[in-house]
Write a protein that holds these residues in place. Structure first.
Motif, PDB file in Angstrom:
ATOM      1  N   THR A 142       0.832  -1.195   0.059  1.00 42.70           N
ATOM      2  CA  THR A 142       0.026  -0.119   0.159  1.00 42.70           C
ATOM      3  C   THR A 142       0.826   1.395  -0.042  1.00 42.70           C
ATOM      4  N   LEU A 143       0.630   1.936  -0.979  1.00 45.91           N
ATOM      5  CA  LEU A 143       1.612   3.076  -1.154  1.00 45.91           C
ATOM      6  C   LEU A 143       1.105   4.511  -0.273  1.00 45.91           C
ATOM      7  N   GLU A 144       1.960   4.998   0.584  1.00 50.03           N
ATOM      8  CA  GLU A 144       1.834   6.186   1.318  1.00 50.03           C
ATOM      9  C   GLU A 144       2.602   7.284   0.789  1.00 50.03           C
ATOM     10  N   GLN A 145       2.473   8.402   1.403  1.00 46.56           N
ATOM     11  CA  GLN A 145       2.942   9.590   0.792  1.00 46.56           C
ATOM     12  C   GLN A 145       4.553   9.358   0.552  1.00 46.56           C
ATOM     13  N   ASP A 146       5.251   9.085   1.780  1.00 47.68           N
ATOM     14  CA  ASP A 146       6.624   8.925   1.755  1.00 47.68           C
ATOM     15  C   ASP A 146       7.173   7.849   2.138  1.00 47.68           C
ATOM     16  N   HIS A 147       6.174   6.804   2.113  1.00 50.17           N
ATOM     17  CA  HIS A 147       6.774   5.393   2.439  1.00 50.17           C
ATOM     18  C   HIS A 147       5.638   4.395   1.999  1.00 50.17           C
ATOM     19  N   PHE A 148       5.760   3.079   2.154  1.00 49.55           N
ATOM     20  CA  PHE A 148       4.640   2.229   1.834  1.00 49.55           C
ATOM     21  C   PHE A 148       4.745   1.132   2.795  1.00 49.55           C
ATOM     22  N   ILE A 149       3.593   0.478   2.706  1.00 54.43           N
ATOM     23  CA  ILE A 149       3.172  -0.633   3.663  1.00 54.43           C
ATOM     24  C   ILE A 149       3.372  -1.970   3.076  1.00 54.43           C
ATOM     25  N   VAL A 150       3.945  -3.121   3.686  1.00 53.52           N
ATOM     26  CA  VAL A 150       3.848  -4.272   3.140  1.00 53.52           C
ATOM     27  C   VAL A 150       3.094  -5.039   4.052  1.00 53.52           C
ATOM     28  N   GLY A 151       1.937  -5.720   3.512  1.00 52.75           N
ATOM     29  CA  GLY A 151       0.692  -5.960   4.473  1.00 52.75           C
ATOM     30  C   GLY A 151       0.945  -7.638   4.837  1.00 52.75           C
ATOM     31  N   ASN A 152       1.660  -8.314   4.158  1.00 51.66           N
ATOM     32  CA  ASN A 152       1.899  -9.667   4.504  1.00 51.66           C
ATOM     33  C   ASN A 152       3.476 -10.162   4.627  1.00 51.66           C
ATOM     34  N   ALA A 153       4.116  -9.334   5.318  1.00 55.41           N
ATOM     35  CA  ALA A 153       5.553  -9.225   5.543  1.00 55.41           C
ATOM     36  C   ALA A 153       5.972 -10.256   6.797  1.00 55.41           C
ATOM     37  N   SER A 154       5.473 -11.473   6.627  1.00 55.58           N
ATOM     38  CA  SER A 154       5.880 -12.387   7.698  1.00 55.58           C
ATOM     39  C   SER A 154       7.371 -12.432   7.989  1.00 55.58           C
ATOM     40  N   ARG A 155       7.992 -12.341   6.816  1.00 55.64           N
ATOM     41  CA  ARG A 155       9.496 -12.453   6.965  1.00 55.64           C
ATOM     42  C   ARG A 155      10.153 -11.149   6.278  1.00 55.64           C
ATOM     43  N   PRO A 156      10.465 -10.310   7.173  1.00 57.25           N
ATOM     44  CA  PRO A 156      10.797  -8.625   6.649  1.00 57.25           C
ATOM     45  C   PRO A 156      11.853  -8.746   6.107  1.00 57.25           C
ATOM     46  N   ALA A 157      12.837  -9.509   6.310  1.00 48.95           N
ATOM     47  CA  ALA A 157      14.379  -9.948   5.605  1.00 48.95           C
ATOM     48  C   ALA A 157      14.277 -10.005   4.266  1.00 48.95           C
ATOM     49  N   GLN A 158      13.256 -10.566   3.880  1.00 47.60           N
ATOM     50  CA  GLN A 158      12.824 -10.779   2.261  1.00 47.60           C
ATOM     51  C   GLN A 158      12.707  -9.701   1.540  1.00 47.60           C
ATOM     52  N   ILE A 159      12.356  -8.588   2.330  1.00 48.18           N
ATOM     53  CA  ILE A 159      12.046  -7.335   1.551  1.00 48.18           C
ATOM     54  C   ILE A 159      13.452  -6.511   1.248  1.00 48.18           C
ATOM     55  N   THR A 160      14.269  -6.710   2.261  1.00 44.69           N
ATOM     56  CA  THR A 160      15.676  -6.098   1.950  1.00 44.69           C
ATOM     57  C   THR A 160      16.428  -6.691   0.962  1.00 44.69           C
ATOM     58  N   ARG A 161      16.180  -8.057   0.890  1.00 45.02           N
ATOM     59  CA  ARG A 161      17.029  -8.991   0.088  1.00 45.02           C
ATOM     60  C   ARG A 161      16.551  -8.647  -1.230  1.00 45.02           C
ATOM     61  N   LEU A 162      15.143  -8.597  -1.516  1.00 44.47           N
ATOM     62  CA  LEU A 162      14.658  -8.403  -2.781  1.00 44.47           C
ATOM     63  C   LEU A 162      14.921  -7.038  -3.365  1.00 44.47           C
ATOM     64  N   LEU A 163      14.804  -6.110  -2.605  1.00 43.36           N
ATOM     65  CA  LEU A 163      14.904  -4.659  -3.124  1.00 43.36           C
ATOM     66  C   LEU A 163      16.421  -4.388  -3.311  1.00 43.36           C
ATOM     67  N   ALA A 164      17.365  -4.910  -2.356  1.00 46.63           N
ATOM     68  CA  ALA A 164      18.965  -4.841  -2.805  1.00 46.63           C
ATOM     69  C   ALA A 164      19.361  -5.609  -3.984  1.00 46.63           C
ATOM     70  N   GLY A 165      18.469  -6.766  -4.418  1.00 50.51           N
ATOM     71  CA  GLY A 165      18.667  -7.469  -5.766  1.00 50.51           C
ATOM     72  C   GLY A 165      18.288  -6.293  -6.856  1.00 50.51           C
ATOM     73  N   HIS A 166      17.586  -5.244  -6.625  1.00 50.30           N
ATOM     74  CA  HIS A 166      17.124  -4.159  -7.690  1.00 50.30           C
ATOM     75  C   HIS A 166      17.920  -2.789  -7.513  1.00 50.30           C
ATOM     76  N   GLN A 167      18.988  -2.999  -6.515  1.00 50.08           N
ATOM     77  CA  GLN A 167      19.883  -1.931  -6.233  1.00 50.08           C
ATOM     78  C   GLN A 167      19.033  -0.647  -5.683  1.00 50.08           C
ATOM     79  N   ILE A 168      17.965  -1.124  -4.957  1.00 48.59           N
ATOM     80  CA  ILE A 168      17.118  -0.236  -4.415  1.00 48.59           C
ATOM     81  C   ILE A 168      17.255  -0.533  -2.623  1.00 48.59           C
ATOM     82  N   PHE A 169      17.905   0.411  -1.974  1.00 50.54           N
ATOM     83  CA  PHE A 169      18.279   0.346  -0.454  1.00 50.54           C
ATOM     84  C   PHE A 169      17.143   1.010   0.265  1.00 50.54           C
ATOM     85  N   VAL A 170      16.977   0.404   1.413  1.00 58.44           N
ATOM     86  CA  VAL A 170      15.968   0.782   2.370  1.00 58.44           C
ATOM     87  C   VAL A 170      16.466   1.490   3.619  1.00 58.44           C
ATOM     88  N   SER A 171      15.810   2.618   3.882  1.00 58.32           N
ATOM     89  CA  SER A 171      16.446   3.560   4.992  1.00 58.32           C
ATOM     90  C   SER A 171      15.643   3.311   6.416  1.00 58.32           C
TER      91      SER A 171
END
Lengths: 342, 327
Positions: free
Chosen positions: B256-285
């Motif tokens: 769900t997109l918000e103004q300056d961030h987004f919410i991942v609703g079914n993130a039972s394993r949050p590490a997956q998010i960082t791994r997946l985005l890092a794979g696309h050269q997108i880094f989480v702050s």
């Protein structure tokens, strides 16, 4: 121990309530006014008072004798024709009334005096009637205000035995009313003994007369207790003081004034027997004779035509009072036991 | 731990000319000794009916209740001396002073009169004790009610909305008092609508809706039971948020997109998010789990969350956890 402490608390609560205090104070003021009125309107037959009454009686006798003499003189100056016209056939002037000295009683010229034996029973009835009204209202308010303010619920959180709580409250009321009635009756008797001594007579107060007054005061106290218990019971059933007062006003308006009119219109036999005040009078005065003017009279050669009568005895009135008190109290207990406290 | 209060299958039906209404429909509750237990529920859910039934003011239609191991209402007179309670708004005779009110209660309960001044001191009414209750504010009446409940030194204290009408300072004092009483070994059952307070001071809670228990346990357990799997994700400024969301959605995430961030609703394993985005050269702050509080759990369980444009009626209550605890 538990019930005793609850009884003590409830007696304290009743005595501390401003409503109870002010109402009792109001009743005492009314009683004082009655006593002052009796004191002022009566006078002791001192020699001076008797002499004055004697002088007034003599003066009255002289006046009346003078008037009679003038009338006789006027009569004797009439012609036979005028005599016949004014006094009728065969009348002679000697037949004109002549006041005798013994016809003028000194008592008729004496100020009234308070005869304790004669007049005090009426005062006991007054005391009982006023205290019965106080007992009804104070009894109703004692439990009604508790229900209304939530105090009853608070108390039941401490003592979750509903019937015991209600019975103890009722006992506190009854004992307090007995205390009040006994105290006021004693003061009342003493006060009127003083009034009789100073403004009347205490003669003929035999032990039988005292016993009769004692029993009358006892019946008065029972009436006070019955009124208090009925007020308490009605307010407990309705869980509000207004319930008892409303019921009382309803009984007075509907069952007394309304019923009296209906009974009159319907020409019901022994109509007074249906009206509560006469039962109250029967209770205090030992009996009340109800005369039935709507029925054909009973004829006897001695007394002529007399209306049929029925006597309400104090025993009959007592049983009726006991039945009403029992019914109201049982209904209050039943609702206390059965109904939720919300 | 022993249970100070046990309720099982409690039923109460109010009957009137308009028909029957079930106020309690097989309600269960357990309060362990020494705890401060929160009792929550929306208006009309059966809280006060439960407390009144427990205290013998209302007769239940079914169920079983025990206080301090004794079955009530049969044995209530035996345990009443150990139970202090205030139910709903405090009610006292207005023309008596606070001291007279407590003194009469002490007499009625056979309690030492010296307790009167002691409890007036505890609730902060010592200097106003000689004033008539009708001159008291709601908060002062509330304090007096708590004083009356404490008068008999109860082992089990039942307080219905004790913070009602109290100022912020009073609420904090009440909180401290509850904690002190609990520390002294007293068990406290606290009914309240101030959920933040309950969360702060209660060890355990029971939530009631439509006359049934919908949740129970320690506060941590109830929160964990309804723990969110949502995660809030914030990226470096200037990084393509839409691209990142698309990559996650492609991997099956509910974004769900918000103004300056987004919410991942079914993130039972949050590490997956960082791994997946890092794979696309997108880094989480920032990557933070979205926490739940008692209020949101309460609103969710009772179905009383406000809906925009709708006026919820008092009886519109949903016992949403019908298959949960105790059902």
């Amino acid at each position: 121990m538990g019930t005793v402490s609850l009884f003590k608390a409830e007696t304290r609560r009743l005595a501390k309530r401003r409503f109870s205090r002010y109402f009792v104070l109001g009743a005492v003021l009314v009683l004082v006014a009655v006593a002052i009125g009796m004191f002022v309107s009566n006078e002791k037959p001192t020699p001076a008072v008797i002499a004055q009454a004697q002088a007034e009686a003599d003066r009255y006798f002289q006046e009346q004798t003078g008037y009679a003499a003038e009338e006789k003189k006027r009569c004797e100056s009439l012609t036979p024709e005028q005599m016949k016209q004014q006094y009728g056939e065969g009348f002679t002037c000697d037949q004109l009334g002549q006041l005798q000295r013994e016809d003028v009683q000194i008592q008729d010229f004496m100020p009234s005096q308070f005869d304790f034996r004669e007049n005090f029973p009426g005062m006991v009835t007054t005391l009982a009637a006023i205290l019965a009204m106080v007992a009804f209202v104070v009894g109703a308010s004692f439990i009604g205000a508790e229900w209304n303010s939530g105090g009853m619920m608070n108390l039941l959180l401490w003592r979750p035995r509903r019937l015991q709580v209600l019975s103890t409250k009722l006992a506190a009321l009854v004992v307090s009313l007995i205390g009040l009635t006994v105290t006021l009756s004693a003061v009342w008797t003493g006060l009127f003994w003083v009034i009789a001594t100073m403004r009347g007579t205490t003669a003929k107060m035999t032990s039988g007369a005292w016993q009769s007054i004692g029993l009358l005061e006892l019946r008065g106290m029972v009436l006070v207790l019955a009124a208090g218990m009925i007020g308490f019971g009605l307010a407990s059933i309705g869980r509000h003081t207004a319930m008892a007062l409303g019921a009382a006003i309803g009984v007075i308006v509907v069952f007394q004034f309304g019923l009296a009119v209906v009974l009159q219109v319907a020409r019901v036999r022994f109509a007074e027997a249906y009206l509560l005040p006469f039962w109250g009078i029967a209770w205090l005065e030992k009996e009340w004779e109800v005369l039935d003017y709507n029925a054909p009279c009973d004829f006897s050669a001695v007394n002529g035509c007399e209306p049929p009568s029925m006597v309400i005895t104090w025993q009959m009135a007592g049983i009726a009072m006991l039945a009403v008190v029992g019914l109201v109290t049982m209904a209050a207990m039943w609702t206390m036991r059965k109904r939720d406290i919300t | 731990m022993t249970a100070v209060l046990e309720i099982s299958g409690l039923q109460k039906t109010y009957r009137s000319r308009k028909g029957a209404r079930k106020a309690l429909d097989g309600f269960d509750m357990v309060v362990e000794a020494g705890q401060v237990h929160g009792f929550l529920g929306p208006n009309g859910s059966g809280k006060t009916t439960t407390l009144r039934t427990l205290l013998g003011l209302i007769k239940p239609n079914g169920g079983r209740m025990t206080i301090l191991g004794r079955e009530v209402p049969q044995h209530l007179p035996e345990v009443a001396g150990l139970v202090g309670a205030i139910v709903e708004s405090p009610q006292f005779f207005g023309n008596f002073t606070a001291r007279e009110t407590l003194s009469l209660l002490a007499d009625a309960g056979g309690v030492d009169q010296r307790r009167v001044d002691a409890v007036l001191e505890v609730v902060g009414l010592r200097e106003r004790a000689a004033e008539r209750v009708k001159t008291y504010s709601l908060g002062m009446k509330q304090r007096l009610a708590v004083a009356s409940a404490l008068l008999k030194e109860p082992k089990f204290l039942i307080l219905d909305e004790p913070a009602n009408g109290l100022d912020p300072g009073g609420i904090r004092e009440m909180r401290t008092l509850m904690r002190t009483l609990s520390d002294s070994g007293m068990t406290v059952l606290l009914s309240s609508h101030i959920l933040a307070e309950i969360q702060l001071i209660c060890d355990s809670v029971t939530i009631i809706a439509a006359g049934r228990r919908v949740a129970a346990g320690s506060v941590a357990e109830v929160l964990a039971e309804h723990r969110s799997t949502k995660v809030k994700v914030r990226l470096e400024p200037g990084v393509d948020m839409f691209g990142a969301a698309q990559a996650l959605r492609a991997a099956g995430a509910e974004v769900t997109l918000e103004q300056d961030h987004f919410i991942v609703g079914n993130a039972s394993r949050p590490a997956q998010i960082t791994r997946l985005l890092a794979g696309h050269q997108i880094f989480v702050s920032e990557l933070t789990p979205v926490t739940v509080d008692l209020e949101s759990v309460f609103l969710q369980l009772t179905g009383t969350a406000p809906v925009e444009g709708a006026n919820r009626q008092v009886d519109d209550v949903a016992a949403t956890a019908g298959n949960g605890w105790g059902q």
